[in-house]
Design an enzyme around this catalytic site. Structure first.
Site: not given
Lengths: 292, 191
Positions: B36, B103
Site C-alpha cells: 500500500h 479484517k
C-alpha cells in the site's frame, strides 16, 4: 542439537498449532451462546474448525505467529546465556519448519531476513526461584491484538476516569470499545493497574499466563475482573466485531505499586487465537510435563 | 450464501449489502502495508498483477517452498485492515479494485471510495489461517518477494469458496460504524 533445543522447537510447534484447553473450552462455550444463524455464529464455527484443522495438520493456527516471548522460571545458578542462545536457534529452526512465519522486521531498514532473530526477537524473561525445576512458558502474541492494547494515564477527564478503581473500570471498558473486533475477538484482557510505562505493559501481558477460569485472589481485583467481563459482554460487539453475545472470553488484572505522580492502567489484548503453552524441563532439557 | 466469482462487475458488487455472507472463487492478490505504501507513493504494479475488477487481500501468508521452486500456502488469514486506511481509497480508485478482503474493518475514507467507485469490503475471520489456507488451491506467483519479504510480498493466489462477510457495501453502509455506535451507546448506559 541438544535436548533443550529439541524441546524448545516442540514447545514452539505446539504453541503455534494447538490452542490450550482452557481457551478452547471458553471458545466452545462462546459458540454455544451465539444466536443460531447469525454471522457471529458463523464466525465462531469457522474459528472452531480452524482450531481443529491447525492441530490435525500441525500448522499455525494463525498466520501471524506473533512476537515470540519466553518466560523462564529457573533455579539459582541456571545458565541463562546458554538458554538464550538455544532459544534463538530453536526459533530459527521452527521458522524453517513453518511453525513460525518469517515475522521479524528490522525497524530501521524494513528488511526481513527470514530468521525471526534480531534485537528483542525473541524476548526471554528470566525469573529465579528456589526450587530445582525449570519451567518455560511461551506466548506468541500476534500484531493485530497487540496493536489494540492501550495505556491510560489517569486522570482522564474526557472519560470521567479518576484515580480510583472506578476510573480503572472506565478506561478498561474504553479499551474494549476502541478495540471493537480489530484484535480478533472474542479476546482476553490482561491488565495492570499501576507500575511505570514499561512494567505496566509487561505485567499486563504476564496476566495472560493465568488460566481463563481461575479467580483473582485479591477481592477488589476479582470483583473488577467479573464486572468488566460481564459489562463488556453486554456491549454487543461480538466475535470479530460482527455484533453478538461474546466480546471477551476473560479478564485478568493485577496491581503494581506506582509513584505518587503516575497512575497508569495498561491493557494487553489477546486474540481468540490465544497461543500460550509451557513445559517443565528435566535438568537435561527434556520435556517432563505440559503446563496448559 | 452468495457465490462470487472473479473477475467482478460493478453491477454485481453494487448488488451486495452489509451483512451478506459470501464465498469468493478465482484469482486474488495479497497486499498489505509495504504494498500500500509503495502504490500510494506512485509505484507501479509489476507485469502480471492486475487489481482491476479484482480483489486485494490484506494478508501475509505462511509459505513453504518445494524443491522444484513451487509454493505451498500453509496459513493465510487476513491481517488488520485499518492500517491501510490512509491509502486504500486512492488504490481502489486508481487500480479499479472491486473488493478488499481483510479484517477489523476500515474507516470513512474507504467507505466513501467504496461508494464512489463500486467496491466492497469483505471481512474474513481473523486468525482462521488454516480454514482459509484450505481455500487456497494454488499459489500462482509471487512478486516483490525480495524487496518486501514474504509476509509483505504480493502473492497471486487461486482461491475457492473463500468465506467472508460484507461489512462495508457500495452504498455507504458500514457494519463497523453501526456496531461502534451501538456499543458506544450501550457503554454509556453501563458506565
Amino acid at each position: 542439537m541438544t535436548m533443550l533445543h529439541d524441546s524448545l522447537v516442540e514447545l514452539i510447534r505446539r504453541t503455534s498449532a494447538e490452542i490450550p484447553d482452557d481457551v478452547l473450552q471458553s471458545i466452545l462455550a462462546a459458540l454455544e451462546a451465539e444466536k443460531k444463524g447469525t454471522i457471529a455464529e458463523a464466525a465462531m464455527k469457522i474459528i472452531e474448525k480452524n482450531i481443529e484443522l491447525a492441530k490435525r495438520k500441525s500448522q499455525p493456527i494463525c498466520q501471524d505467529t506473533g512476537s515470540v516471548i519466553f518466560y523462564v522460571d529457573c533455579p539459582v545458578g541456571f545458565d541463562q546465556i546458554t538458554f538464550h542462545e538455544t532459544a534463538r536457534e530453536a526459533v530459527k529452526d521452527a521458522t524453517k519448519k513453518g511453525f513460525l512465519r518469517q515475522n521479524s522486521v528490522d525497524s530501521l531498514t524494513g528488511k526481513n531476513d527470514g530468521t525471526n532473530l534480531g534485537p528483542g526477537a525473541p524476548t526471554v524473561h528470566f525469573h529465579q526461584h528456589r526450587t530445582e525445576d525449570v519451567q518455560v512458558r511461551l506466548m506468541l502474541k500476534g500484531g493485530g491484538c497487540e496493536n489494540v492494547g492501550a495505556q491510560y494515564s489517569l486522570p482522564i477527564e474526557k472519560l470521567h476516569a479518576n484515580r480510583d478503581l472506578d476510573g480503572c473500570r472506565k478506561v478498561i471498558l474504553d479499551a474494549v470499545l476502541q478495540a471493537q473486533g480489530k484484535g480478533c475477538g472474542p479476546g482476553v484482557l490482561g491488565v495492570c493497574i499501576g507500575g511505570d510505562r514499561a512494567t505496566g505493559y509487561e505485567f499486563s501481558k504476564q496476566q495472560l499466563l493465568r488460566l481463563i477460569p481461575d479467580r483473582n485472589p485479591v477481592p477488589e481485583l476479582d470483583k473488577l475482573e467479573q464486572d468488566i467481563f460481564k459489562t463488556a459482554n453486554e456491549l454487543g460487539i461480538g466475535p470479530m466485531g460482527f455484533g453478538g453475545k461474546t466480546t471477551l472470553l476473560g479478564v485478568k488484572i493485577c496491581a503494581a505499586n506506582r509513584v505518587p505522580a503516575s497512575f497508569f492502567v495498561s491493557v494487553s489484548y489477546m486474540c481468540w487465537a490465544f497461543r500460550r503453552q509451557g513445559v517443565s524441563l528435566s535438568p537435561a532439557g527434556k520435556i517432563e510435563k505440559w503446563l496448559y | 450464501m452468495i457465490k462470487l466469482s472473479l473477475p467482478f462487475t460493478e453491477e454485481k458488487i453494487r448488488a451486495l449489502k452489509v451483512g451478506d455472507a459470501v464465498e469468493v472463487s478465482g484469482v486474488v492478490f495479497t497486499g498489505r502495508d509495504a504494498v500500500h505504501k509503495y502504490l500510494h507513493e506512485g509505484g507501479k504494479l509489476p507485469p502480471g498483477v492486475s487489481l482491476r475488477d479484482g480483489i486485494i487481500y490484506h494478508c501475509g501468508p505462511v509459505m513453504m517452498q518445494h524443491d522444484d521452486g513451487s509454493w505451498k500456502c500453509t496459513a493465510a488469514g487476513p491481517t488488520t485492515s485499518i492500517r491501510e486506511e490512509p491509502d486504500q481509497g486512492q488504490i481502489i480508485r486508481d487500480f479499479g479494485v472491486r473488493a478488499v478482503i481483510g479484517k477489523g474493518g476500515m474507516g470513512d475514507r474507504t467507505l466513501a471510495a467504496c461508494k464512489e467507485h463500486g467496491c466492497v469490503y469483505l471481512h474474513g475471520v481473523g486468525g482462521a489461517a488454516q480454514v482459509l489456507a484450505e481455500c487456497v488451491k494454488k499459489v500462482r506467483n509471487v512478486y516483490f518477494l525480495k524487496e518486501f519479504g514474504s509476509p509483505e510480498a504480493i502473492w497471486e493466489l487461486e482461491v475457492e469458496n473463500f468465506p467472508a462477510v460484507v461489512t462495508i457495501d457500495a452504498h455507504g453502509n458500514s457494519l463497523h460504524r453501526e456496531i461502534f455506535a451501538a456499543s458506544q451507546a450501550k457503554l454509556a448506559q453501563l458506565i
